[in-house]
Design a protein around this motif. Structure first.
Motif, mmCIF file in Angstrom:
data_model
loop_
_atom_site.group_PDB
_atom_site.id
_atom_site.type_symbol
_atom_site.label_atom_id
_atom_site.label_comp_id
_atom_site.label_asym_id
_atom_site.label_seq_id
_atom_site.Cartn_x
_atom_site.Cartn_y
_atom_site.Cartn_z
ATOM 1 N N PRO A 243 0.691 -1.247 -0.076
ATOM 2 C CA PRO A 243 0.031 -0.216 0.139
ATOM 3 C C PRO A 243 0.806 1.216 0.045
ATOM 4 O O PRO A 243 0.283 2.375 -0.373
ATOM 5 C CB PRO A 243 -0.939 0.054 1.268
ATOM 6 C CG PRO A 243 -0.808 -1.460 1.441
ATOM 7 C CD PRO A 243 0.427 -2.076 1.137
ATOM 8 N N ARG A 245 3.711 1.618 -1.724
ATOM 9 C CA ARG A 245 4.440 1.655 -2.889
ATOM 10 C C ARG A 245 3.816 2.616 -3.825
ATOM 11 O O ARG A 245 2.786 3.099 -3.783
ATOM 12 C CB ARG A 245 4.610 0.353 -3.486
ATOM 13 C CG ARG A 245 5.496 -0.631 -2.573
ATOM 14 C CD ARG A 245 5.748 -1.962 -3.502
ATOM 15 N NE ARG A 245 6.441 -2.747 -2.223
ATOM 16 C CZ ARG A 245 6.961 -3.976 -2.832
ATOM 17 N NH1 ARG A 245 6.999 -4.316 -4.265
ATOM 18 N NH2 ARG A 245 7.661 -4.571 -1.828
ATOM 19 N N ILE A 246 4.713 3.113 -4.977
ATOM 20 C CA ILE A 246 4.159 3.918 -5.843
ATOM 21 C C ILE A 246 2.979 3.359 -6.817
ATOM 22 O O ILE A 246 3.095 2.100 -6.745
ATOM 23 C CB ILE A 246 5.281 4.650 -6.850
ATOM 24 C CG1 ILE A 246 5.876 3.431 -7.557
ATOM 25 C CG2 ILE A 246 6.057 5.519 -6.202
ATOM 26 C CD1 ILE A 246 6.988 3.879 -8.469
ATOM 27 N N PRO A 247 1.966 3.670 -7.353
ATOM 28 C CA PRO A 247 0.984 3.404 -8.031
ATOM 29 C C PRO A 247 1.366 2.479 -9.234
ATOM 30 O O PRO A 247 2.421 2.663 -9.915
ATOM 31 C CB PRO A 247 0.027 4.336 -8.478
ATOM 32 C CG PRO A 247 0.391 5.479 -7.742
ATOM 33 C CD PRO A 247 1.689 5.486 -7.110
ATOM 34 N N ASP A 248 0.806 1.165 -9.613
ATOM 35 C CA ASP A 248 0.966 0.474 -10.525
ATOM 36 C C ASP A 248 1.149 1.145 -11.878
ATOM 37 O O ASP A 248 2.046 0.637 -12.840
ATOM 38 C CB ASP A 248 -0.001 -0.644 -10.849
ATOM 39 C CG ASP A 248 -0.052 -1.573 -9.573
ATOM 40 O OD1 ASP A 248 0.987 -1.572 -8.800
ATOM 41 O OD2 ASP A 248 -0.869 -2.252 -9.292
ATOM 42 N N GLN A 249 0.408 2.184 -12.171
ATOM 43 C CA GLN A 249 0.606 2.841 -13.436
ATOM 44 C C GLN A 249 1.724 3.539 -13.649
ATOM 45 O O GLN A 249 2.073 3.866 -14.817
ATOM 46 C CB GLN A 249 -0.786 3.927 -13.676
ATOM 47 C CG GLN A 249 -0.868 4.852 -12.643
ATOM 48 C CD GLN A 249 -1.880 4.673 -11.493
ATOM 49 O OE1 GLN A 249 -1.965 3.493 -10.970
ATOM 50 N NE2 GLN A 249 -2.283 5.460 -10.862
ATOM 51 N N ARG A 251 4.548 2.149 -12.993
ATOM 52 C CA ARG A 251 5.586 0.986 -13.087
ATOM 53 C C ARG A 251 5.728 0.832 -14.680
ATOM 54 O O ARG A 251 4.978 0.893 -15.395
ATOM 55 C CB ARG A 251 5.250 -0.040 -12.230
ATOM 56 C CG ARG A 251 5.359 0.129 -10.803
ATOM 57 C CD ARG A 251 4.550 -1.052 -10.033
ATOM 58 N NE ARG A 251 4.980 -0.682 -8.687
ATOM 59 C CZ ARG A 251 5.474 -0.722 -7.726
ATOM 60 N NH1 ARG A 251 6.696 -1.361 -8.206
ATOM 61 N NH2 ARG A 251 5.514 -0.421 -6.668
#
Length: 251
Positions: A243, A245-249, A251
């Motif tokens: 939660p 971590r940086i958002p998946d988008q 990555r």
């Protein structure tokens, strides 16, 4: 009586001038404007022509002439002469950023590469030794340039780049990129580069993560591909909770 009055006048004038001259000296020292001392050591460093120029106030003219000579010596790959000429230039004009920067570049990049690939030296160990000696000379120019110009970011950045590319010393590179960022007129990427270099340092991952995350939170202008990659790497290595971590988008 006239002599006594004259002596009293001179003493009074000296007492009035002393505080002013002291403040002037402090101001010149604070802004690194004190002159190079004209002594035998300077005479040995810059030769007869340079010393005469220093005495007559033509240091800049002679230094520019030496710069042209150094360019010719560089084209001929006369590295000892390039070294001598830049030592003379930086002695005559220690406030010239260009002279320190170019001296370091010629030694740490050009001369070192020529030494490593010297066709007249069959022994690799000696070529590597000569290469490292030229790199060390480049570092010395930058360190002395910084001592003469402590508020200028260019030489700090050049030294950071030298540690990164020639010594593979990420900790020192991070240190000097951070120092670069503190100086007036520093490039905006200096803080980011300091964090990048820190992210390669074993044992300092948490510090690097905090710096990268702070930059990330500053907005899109800092969310560049390298920053994202290093941030993801540290999230995985440090087992940062999903939660947080940086958002998946991203990555």
């Amino acid at each position: 009586m006239r002599a006594v009055l004259l002596l009293l006048a001179l003493l009074l004038w000296g007492a009035v001038r002393l505080p002013f001259e002291h403040r002037l000296f402090e101001a010149r020292t604070r802004h690194h404007l004190t002159a190079v001392p004209l002594n035998l050591e300077l005479r040995e460093q810059v030769g007869q022509l340079g010393f005469a120029a220093a005495l007559s106030g033509f240091r800049a003219v002679v230094a520019d002439f030496l710069f042209i000579q150094a360019h010719v010596a560089w084209e001929r790959m006369e590295w000892s002469r390039v070294l001598l000429l830049f030592r003379q230039m930086t002695t005559l004009q220690p406030r010239s950023i260009l002279f320190w920067d170019m001296a370091a570049w010629h030694m740490a990049w050009n001369a070192s590469a020529a030494a490593l690939h010297d066709p007249t030296q069959p022994r690799l160990a000696l070529r590597v030794k000569a290469e490292r000696e030229y790199v060390d000379l480049g570092r010395d120019f930058l360190e002395r340039g910084i001592r003469n110009n402590p508020d200028q970011p260019q030489l700090y950045e050049a030294l950071a780049r030298l540690y990164r590319e020639k010594y593979r010393d990420h900790a020192r590179a991070a240190e000097y990129y951070a120092l670069t960022a503190e100086k007036p007129g520093a490039p905006k990427y200096a803080r980011r580069f300091a964090a990048y270099e820190l992210s390669y340092c074993e044992g300092r991952e948490h510090e690097a993560y905090e710096r990268l995350r702070t930059l990330y939170e500053e907005g899109d202008q800092e969310r560049l591909p390298t920053l994202i990659r290093r941030l993801i790497f540290l999230e995985q290595k440090l087992n940062i909770p999903v939660p947080q971590r940086i958002p998946d988008q991203m990555r």
